[in-house]
Design an enzyme around this catalytic site. Structure first.
Site, mmCIF file in Angstrom:
data_model
loop_
_atom_site.group_PDB
_atom_site.id
_atom_site.type_symbol
_atom_site.label_atom_id
_atom_site.label_comp_id
_atom_site.label_asym_id
_atom_site.label_seq_id
_atom_site.Cartn_x
_atom_site.Cartn_y
_atom_site.Cartn_z
ATOM 1 N N LYS A 191 19.275 11.032 14.365
ATOM 2 C CA LYS A 191 17.882 10.943 13.928
ATOM 3 C C LYS A 191 17.747 9.940 12.768
ATOM 4 O O LYS A 191 16.871 9.082 12.757
ATOM 5 C CB LYS A 191 17.398 12.330 13.491
ATOM 6 C CG LYS A 191 16.199 12.354 12.592
ATOM 7 C CD LYS A 191 14.931 11.982 13.319
ATOM 8 C CE LYS A 191 13.807 11.696 12.356
ATOM 9 N NZ LYS A 191 12.540 11.475 12.998
ATOM 10 N N CYS A 208 9.233 7.997 7.088
ATOM 11 C CA CYS A 208 10.484 8.042 7.863
ATOM 12 C C CYS A 208 11.370 6.847 7.552
ATOM 13 O O CYS A 208 12.431 6.990 6.960
ATOM 14 C CB CYS A 208 10.148 8.105 9.335
ATOM 15 S SG CYS A 208 9.023 9.459 9.680
HETATM 16 N N1 SAJ Z 1 6.890 -1.978 10.709
HETATM 17 C C1 SAJ Z 1 7.141 -3.317 10.494
HETATM 18 N N2 SAJ Z 1 7.568 -4.075 11.534
HETATM 19 C C2 SAJ Z 1 7.740 -3.570 12.790
HETATM 20 C C3 SAJ Z 1 7.477 -2.207 13.016
HETATM 21 C C4 SAJ Z 1 7.064 -1.424 11.948
HETATM 22 O O1 SAJ Z 1 7.013 -3.829 9.371
HETATM 23 O O2 SAJ Z 1 8.130 -4.337 13.688
HETATM 24 C C5 SAJ Z 1 6.481 -1.112 9.597
HETATM 25 C C6 SAJ Z 1 5.141 -0.416 9.804
HETATM 26 O O3 SAJ Z 1 4.074 -1.239 9.448
HETATM 27 C C7 SAJ Z 1 5.294 0.784 8.894
HETATM 28 C C8 SAJ Z 1 6.782 1.113 8.999
HETATM 29 O O4 SAJ Z 1 7.403 -0.048 9.499
HETATM 30 O O5 SAJ Z 1 4.998 0.450 7.557
HETATM 31 C C9 SAJ Z 1 7.112 2.305 9.846
HETATM 32 O O6 SAJ Z 1 6.379 2.293 11.055
HETATM 33 P P1 SAJ Z 1 6.992 2.705 12.474
HETATM 34 O O7 SAJ Z 1 5.897 2.616 13.473
HETATM 35 O O8 SAJ Z 1 8.209 1.929 12.765
HETATM 36 O O9 SAJ Z 1 7.520 4.178 12.290
HETATM 37 P P2 SAJ Z 1 6.921 5.588 11.797
HETATM 38 O O10 SAJ Z 1 7.456 5.830 10.425
HETATM 39 O O11 SAJ Z 1 5.472 5.715 11.999
HETATM 40 O O12 SAJ Z 1 7.637 6.554 12.845
HETATM 41 C C10 SAJ Z 1 9.066 6.505 12.983
HETATM 42 C C11 SAJ Z 1 9.416 6.464 14.474
HETATM 43 N N3 SAJ Z 1 10.819 6.147 14.623
HETATM 44 C C12 SAJ Z 1 11.261 5.184 15.455
HETATM 45 O O13 SAJ Z 1 10.499 4.513 16.128
HETATM 46 C C13 SAJ Z 1 12.740 5.009 15.520
HETATM 47 C C14 SAJ Z 1 9.091 7.800 15.101
HETATM 48 O O14 SAJ Z 1 9.543 7.833 16.445
HETATM 49 C C15 SAJ Z 1 9.757 8.930 14.325
HETATM 50 O O15 SAJ Z 1 9.407 10.191 14.856
HETATM 51 C C16 SAJ Z 1 9.273 8.892 12.907
HETATM 52 O O16 SAJ Z 1 9.631 7.627 12.348
HETATM 53 C C17 SAJ Z 1 9.920 10.012 12.124
HETATM 54 O O17 SAJ Z 1 9.239 11.024 11.903
HETATM 55 O O18 SAJ Z 1 11.108 9.913 11.797
#
Ligand code: SAJ
Length: 416
Positions: free
Chosen positions: A203, A257
């Site tokens: 995770k 996360c």
């Molecule tokens: N972000 C970027 N570039 C990207 C993708 C995201 O800068 O290419 C940024 C977003 O803007 C944001 C951050 O990263 O600030 C996190 O966003 P995210 O969409 O990657 O993730 P979370 O935190 O909303 O959700 C994640 C997810 N994990 C993965 O995709 C591996 C989700 O599936 C998990 O359930 C969640 O974390 C969790 O609860 O751990």
């Protein structure tokens, strides 16, 4: 099956309602009286598509109730927050331990205890199991203890709860089998049985993988800015390779996360987790990188007003936890004399209540969150800006021609 869920937040609530929808009798427990009352009267305290309808169906079918105190049952699910330890970076288990201690007096032989909260590696076996065994139970024979990390994406939770693959990490093989029975009631993805410690670290590594990958993209932005090469085009080209998937750069990494979980690993093994810590550092520096470019743009254009579009940590959600946009807004307010306006249709603390009033007579539209509503900024609203400059750090605005000047993280190299 009777289920008691401890913690009715982003994960505990949708999970409880999903079980209720699939026939379980669910008692959802939260320490907040306001949340409990709110839920029992049919309102959800978080923005998540479809959740309120699920709640009202479960309430009228008498399959769900919210409560301040836990009740005995067949299954206990712990879904409470695990923040970083204050001032440090490790995993703060205070709420998890409190939740487990709260259910200990209710435990009966045959019960299944599931930890869904994100926890540092080895917690289930080294911390939770001893708490249960202290009560005279044998884990794996009397009580079945499982770590089942949630992996749903905010904004798409109800779909992903059902269709994502699910890691079921039992302390023993029997624990894993029991965990599979529970989630098998509604999960259509694969149920992946493994050890609790493997589940914990997988995770954490899922989110760490994304954080490190985004750090690479953010580093590429800085390389591109230095070499005068468009980093966004580089990513587009490189990602045409069948085995390359560089993530998108941005103003930083927020949410509860990606910005938190990597530290749970690093706090345990700082010597080994060098790349993980470096990636965190790069992503944490992005707000300052953006601010530096904003100041250069404003100075060159003798601007007076900056409009920040987006405060949430990512698009189409109302969550501002660890949001880089909030950090950028606060720093710009504290460090500059520019007038700073903020507009986020999902976030109540925005200073403006419409896109129109936010951009009226403003010099710079600084996009920090990729909400869909920012994709098309109407020409007549842009026409009312003073110098009409766009700096789109999420590269999400589709039509940029109406702006006088338009920058993104691929073409900001002129501001060295
Ligand atoms: N972000 C970027 N570039 C990207 C993708 C995201 O800068 O290419 C940024 C977003 O803007 C944001 C951050 O990263 O600030 C996190 O966003 P995210 O969409 O990657 O993730 P979370 O935190 O909303 O959700 C994640 C997810 N994990 C993965 O995709 C591996 C989700 O599936 C998990 O359930 C969640 O974390 C969790 O609860 O751990």
């Amino acid at each position: 099956m009777k289920i008691t869920t401890i913690g009715l937040g982003y994960i505990g609530l949708p999970t409880s309602l999903m079980f209720a929808k699939h026939g379980a009798d669910v008692v959802g427990v939260d320490i907040s009286e306001r949340t409990v009352d709110f839920l029992n009267s049919g309102n959800v305290p978080i923005e998540e598509p479809g959740l309120e309808a699920y709640l009202n169906k479960a309430l009228s079918a008498h399959k769900f109730k919210a409560s301040l105190t836990p009740e005995a049952g067949d299954v206990f699910i712990i879904a409470v927050p695990t923040p970083n330890v204050a001032g440090e970076f490790g995993c703060d288990l205070t709420y998890v331990k409190k939740a487990v201690n709260g259910i200990l007096p209710l435990l009966e032989k045959g019960n299944i205890v599931i930890i869904e909260s994100t926890i540092s590696p080895r917690t289930t076996e080294d911390v939770i199991k001893p708490l249960i065994e202290k009560e005279g139970f044998q884990v794996g024979e009397d009580i079945f203890l499982v770590h089942c990390p949630e992996r749903v994406l905010p904004g798409n939770i109800l779909y992903e709860l059902v269709y994502n693959n699910r890691i079921i990490g039992g302390v023993t093989g029997k624990c894993t089998a029991k965990g599979k029975e529970v989630y098998g009631t509604f999960v259509k993805g694969e149920l992946l049985g493994t050890a609790a410690s493997v589940a914990e670290l997988s995770k954490l590594m899922e989110n760490t993988y994304r954080d490190v990958n985004i750090a690479l993209a953010n580093e590429l932005v800085q390389i591109g800015a230095r070499l005068d090469i468009d980093a966004l085009s580089v990513i587009e080209m490189a990602n045409k390779h069948p085995r390359v998937n560089i993530h998108q750069p941005g103003p930083g990494v927020g949410g509860h996360c990606l910005a938190v979980d990597p530290y749970f690993i690093a706090a345990e093994v700082p010597e080994e987790a060098k790349l993980i810590l470096r990636a965190r550092q790069i992503n944490r520096q992005m707000p300052d990188f953006v601010i530096q470019k904003v100041l250069a743009i404003m100075a060159e254009n003798q601007g007076e007003t900056i409009t920040i579009l987006g405060l949430a940590y990512k698009g189409n959600v109302d969550d501002t936890r660890e949001s880089p946009a909030i950090q950028i807004a606060d720093k710009l307010k504290a460090l500059t004399n520019y007038q700073i306006r903020t507009f986020d249709p999902f976030v109540a603390s925005s200073s403006a209540n419409s896109l129109e009033s936010a951009l009226d007579e403003s010099d710079l539209a600084l996009v920090l969150t990729d909400h869909d509503v920012f994709e098309k900024i109407p020409q007549k609203i842009i026409a009312r800006m003073r110098t009409s400059i766009l700096f789109d750090t999420k590269n999400c605005v589709k039509e940029t021609d109406a702006f006088n000047k338009s920058y993104n993280l691929g073409n900001i190299s002129i501001f060295k």
